[in-house]
Design an enzyme around this catalytic site. Structure first.
Site, PDB file in Angstrom:
ATOM      1  N   PHE A  27      -6.324   6.085   3.540  1.00 34.44           N
ATOM      2  CA  PHE A  27      -4.986   5.524   3.375  1.00 34.44           C
ATOM      3  C   PHE A  27      -4.632   4.772   4.658  1.00 34.44           C
ATOM      4  CE2 PHE A  27      -5.152   9.282   0.704  1.00 34.44           C
ATOM      5  CZ  PHE A  27      -4.572   8.870  -0.493  1.00 34.44           C
ATOM      6  N   GLU A  28      -4.077   3.575   4.518  1.00 32.04           N
ATOM      7  CA  GLU A  28      -3.689   2.760   5.677  1.00 32.04           C
ATOM      8  C   GLU A  28      -2.265   2.244   5.483  1.00 32.04           C
ATOM      9  OE1 GLU A  28      -5.364   1.849   8.465  1.00 32.04           O
ATOM     10  OE2 GLU A  28      -7.455   2.421   8.080  1.00 32.04           O
ATOM     11  N   GLN A  29      -1.378   2.659   6.364  1.00 28.26           N
ATOM     12  CA  GLN A  29       0.022   2.247   6.335  1.00 28.26           C
ATOM     13  C   GLN A  29       0.283   1.220   7.436  1.00 28.26           C
ATOM     14  OE1 GLN A  29       3.110   2.758   4.804  1.00 28.26           O
ATOM     15  NE2 GLN A  29       3.934   1.484   6.426  1.00 28.26           N
TER      16      GLN A  29
ATOM     17  N   GLU B  77      -3.061   4.106  10.072  1.00 26.66           N
ATOM     18  CA  GLU B  77      -2.174   2.952  10.100  1.00 26.66           C
ATOM     19  C   GLU B  77      -2.995   1.708  10.406  1.00 26.66           C
ATOM     20  OE1 GLU B  77       1.978   5.041  11.702  1.00 26.66           O
ATOM     21  OE2 GLU B  77       0.917   3.588  12.957  1.00 26.66           O
TER      22      GLU B  77
ATOM     23  N   PHE C  97      -2.618   0.252   2.112  1.00 26.33           N
ATOM     24  CA  PHE C  97      -3.951   0.262   1.508  1.00 26.33           C
ATOM     25  C   PHE C  97      -4.344   1.676   1.138  1.00 26.33           C
ATOM     26  CE2 PHE C  97      -8.441   1.253   1.985  1.00 26.33           C
ATOM     27  CZ  PHE C  97      -9.034   0.362   1.097  1.00 26.33           C
TER      28      PHE C  97
END
Length: 831
Positions: free
Chosen positions: A312-314, A237, A245
């Site tokens: 992965f970036e939330q 995150e 992303f």
């Protein structure tokens, strides 16, 4: 409708967006039934994560579990192994096949590893992982059954069990029950120090994939090498005011050792995430903000091990719901996005499986058989450091051999007790190159993390490149520890302080009440041709606590436990230098250290000091939050330890208290920005030069606005390796075999020179850069400036270091300086 009212509606049905993305589940124990509430209504704890995985594995033939050890706080780390029942029945055969991957032998099975929440307060990933595991275990969708027939999917929901629980307890404690609070100022969204990002020792575990200083990391890396996945998804995150992303990152900031084909596949896979998020009208970005450079992270370590790693970036709600620039973010929405990209990753990897398998096969092709030429490495007399290096290499699957006999290379003698050989050609050749690479030129000098990390600097090694050993000069067997038995006429035992085990041995001797002295000058005992350097420990056989008959067996046993060589002597006389009864053998006092934590302090650096004292040298340490320091009786402590941080909230009254502590014989050991506060409060006489001073070195006249980012990158020190030039006679340099020692510099900070004699223990040489990026302006500014000092004050001393001596607990070459500040310096300066 306002944000709070929107989120109030979300809060009453937090799971709806997650549940809508899943097909109906009909089985005995659903995830919702197990939790007792819809997924996302509360933050899950690690025991709930494990409990559901165990339930799922017990009830479903597609699922088995892999244990990868325990966290520091003894939480078990589980990974769900999900595949068809047929594959489950032949997992031993599958794993035997996977073991052949590094030999370049093609293996047709696809292995996908999806790993979540390595930062404990980035919790949406752990939740999504549970939903994904449930779906894969029970779904009859054709693409999932086909996937599981030809693939193994590994799902690790929680890579940081201790941090996840710290965050879950915080968030659940402060969430609104009837009305979720979206205000970013609400306590739920603002954790107390140290936050849930870190593990027990406050380490960022997503910086530990190369260094493996923590059990969570060791378990993860063992899992990767056991299964050799072709695809690794790393779910995180980021700030709540962002969108979503996924990699590829900035193309110019990809490490040159990463193959272009890797990045091409990363981009092809990204099309599946784009399509899935577009279908949900979820904004996203790639090729910005994040890089693919440092191999110590979960998305880049796979790239150097024959896999495709994807970050992965939330956007994070850091709680249930939070206002944001994108219309607000909820935990439920974050879970749904993570689940969406997880499913897209599985679909993409499955559809591109032949390319992924082909990439891995080609990556290892021709690399299986170790070559006859490589690096000859010495730890300069420190056997324990050699074994630590060997253990680290083993965990990475690196082939190495020990020296079977002493070898002379040039003017250097490489001893069989402290040297090993690493073949250049081997299955892990690219990883070996990454571990020992020294690079100072970069296409883009912008770094998300450090720009240099070579093990030669971290371990302070002597390395000979392109060494070709003789047939009988190397062996797979480690050097055997041999202890010289003391004779009956032994009057004292000597301990070379250079040994890594010497400090923990000393700490144990103090706990047992054994008197120990240390030399402050070199000497050679009579009837011996072995010289001993300053810093050598001496244990007299005349002890109050034990008779000689009980002392010698006790010491022999203890030396074996710490693998420290004790050298018995039968006379206090020396052939050269000081005699053993000289006043230059000073008595060492037990250490009672107080480490300042909490508000203002850098959590990771506090954790590094804590880990070093507690785990590495077995020295107890008291943690006291900075806000409580004024109320603590400092007379109980010998040392006060200050990590990097902002201490401006501490007032003049506390400064006077600390000044009195030093005047009366106490020791302050401070690093980086802690020096600034000490200097402002007149506890440190040498002026601290801060970022503003050094930025004056940069010419900015005539720069266009489009050059703003480039200037910012040049003015940043994300992490570069610089040399320190030591004063070898200074007590802070005792036990370090070389005149120069590499340090990790990641702070724009230096020290002026007052001209006061005998204070400076280390300076930067004229050309300080060893590896990584450091602008020319900084190289010139830091060259020949001060880096380490010990200022006497009354009966005590203030030790100041411009850099972190214990960087991520892998910088073993400078640990001895910290040990000197704890044990030897106070005694040496009190003469």
């Amino acid at each position: 409708m306002s944000f709070p009212s929107v989120f109030a509606s979300l809060g009453r049905a937090l799971c709806c967006c997650v549940c809508l993305s899943l097909p109906p589940i009909t089985h005995a124990t659903s995830l919702e039934a197990y939790l007792g509430y819809p997924l996302g209504e509360w933050h899950v704890r690690h025991d709930q994560v494990n409990g559901f995985l165990e339930k799922l594995a017990a009830e479903n033939p597609r699922v088995s579990l892999e244990t990868t050890g325990y966290s520091h706080e003894r939480r078990r780390q589980l990974t769900a192994v999900i595949t068809s029942p047929t594959n489950q029945a032949r997992l031993d055969e599958i794993l035997a096949d996977r073991a052949m991957v590094k030999q370049g032998k093609a293996q047709p099975l696809l292995v996908i590893w999806l790993a979540y929440s390595i930062h404990g307060d980035e919790a949406s990933g752990a939740h999504a992982a549970l939903a994904l595991a449930e779906q894969l275990a029970h779904s009859q969708e054709s693409w999932i059954t086909e996937l599981l027939d030809s693939s193994v999917v590994l799902i690790t929901p929680s890579q940081n069990p201790d941090g996840l629980d710290r965050f879950a307890n915080w968030s659940n404690s402060y969430r609104g029950i009837a009305v979720p609070v979206a205000d970013e100022n609400h306590k739920e969204h603002n954790q107390n120090w140290p936050a849930g990002r870190y593990n027990h020792f406050l380490a960022d575990l997503n910086r530990d994939w190369l260094f493996l200083r923590h059990p969570e990391s060791r378990g993860r890396v063992a899992l990767l090498h056991k299964w050799q996945p072709q695809y690794v998804g790393d779910f995180h995150e980021m700030g709540h005011n962002q969108s979503y992303f996924f990699q590829p990152g900035v193309p110019e900031r990809t490490h040159p050792l990463t193959e272009k084909r890797n990045q091409q596949l990363t981009d092809k896979l990204a099309n599946f995430y784009r399509q899935a998020l577009d279908a949900k009208q979820q904004a996203y970005f790639s090729r910005q903000g994040f890089d693919d450079f440092f191999y110590g992270k979960g998305s880049t370590y796979p790239d150097i091990n024959g896999a495709i790693g994807v970050l992965f970036e939330q956007a994070s709600a850091r709680g249930q719901v939070q206002d944001s620039q994108y219309g607000g973010i909820s935990l439920a929405k974050a879970i749904d996005n993570q689940l969406t990209t997880s499913l897209a990753a599985l679909k993409g990897a499955f559809q591109l499986r032949q390319e992924l398998i082909g990439f891995q096969t080609d990556f290892y092709a021709g690399k299986g058989k170790p070559g006859k030429q490589g690096r000859l490495i010495s730890t300069q007399g420190d056997r324990q450091r050699l074994l630590l290096l060997a253990d680290l290499l083993s965990q990475h699957g690196v082939v190495y051999r020990y020296l079977a006999q002493d070898v002379k290379e040039g003017k250097q003698i490489f001893s069989s007790s402290d040297s090993l050989f690493i073949p250049t050609e081997q299955s892990q050749s690219v990883l070996v190159e990454a571990l020992f690479e020294r690079r100072t030129r970069f296409e883009d000098p912008t770094f998300y993390d450090v720009s240099g990390w070579d093990l030669g600097s971290a371990f302070n090694l002597v390395i000979v490149e392109n060494f070709r050993p003789g047939a009988n000069e190397i062996s797979p067997d480690a050097p055997v520890f041999q202890q010289q038995a003391p004779a009956e006429d032994t009057v004292a035992l000597l301990v070379d302080w250079q040994q890594s085990g010497a400090a923990p041995l000393l700490a144990q001797l103090h706990r047992d009440g054994i008197a120990v002295r240390a030399s402050v000058k070199p000497f050679t005992p009579v009837a011996s041709d072995r010289p001993f350097a300053a810093g050598t420990l001496m244990i007299s056989t005349a002890q109050k606590q034990m008779t000689q008959e009980t002392l010698l067996p006790y010491l022999t046993n203890l030396a074996g436990q710490f693998e420290v060589n004790l050298v018995p002597v039968s006379s206090f006389a020396s052939a050269t230098g000081i005699d053993l009864g000289s006043g230059d053998f000073v008595p060492l006092k037990p250490v009672k250290a107080l480490l300042v934590s909490g508000r203002g302090t850098d959590a990771t650096e506090v954790g590094e000091i804590w880990h070093y004292l507690d785990i590495e040298i077995k020295q107890g340490v008291t943690l006291v939050d900075s806000d409580r320091l004024a109320r603590v009786n400092l007379e109980r402590y010998t040392h006060l330890l200050l990590a990097d941080g902002n201490y401006d909230h501490l007032d003049d009254a506390l400064a006077r208290k600390l000044s009195e502590f030093v005047e009366q014989g106490g020791v302050i050991v401070a690093q980086k920005r802690a020096l600034t506060w000490l200097n402002k409060r007149t506890l440190l006489r040498n002026t601290v030069l801060e970022e503003g001073f050094y930025k004056q070195q940069f010419a900015t006249t005539g720069l266009g606005y489009d050059e703003k980012d480039a200037l910012r990158a040049r003015q940043a020190i994300g992490g570069a390796i610089l040399n320190w030039q030591l004063d070898p006679a200074h007590p802070l340099a005792f036990g370090i075999p070389s005149a120069t020692v590499p340090v990790m510099k990641n702070e724009v900070l230096g020290l002026s020179d007052t001209g006061e004699p005998f204070v400076i223990a280390a300076r930067y040489p004229q050309n300080p850069l060893v590896s990584g990026y450091l602008s020319g302006e900084y190289q010139r500014a830091f060259g020949l400036s001060n880096a380490l000092l010990a200022e006497p004050k009354g009966r005590g001393v203030v030790v100041g270091a411009t850099d972190n001596l214990l960087f991520r607990n892998i910088w073993l070459g400078t640990e001895k300086i910290y040990a000197n500040a704890l044990y030897l310096l106070p005694a040496a300066m009190s003469r």
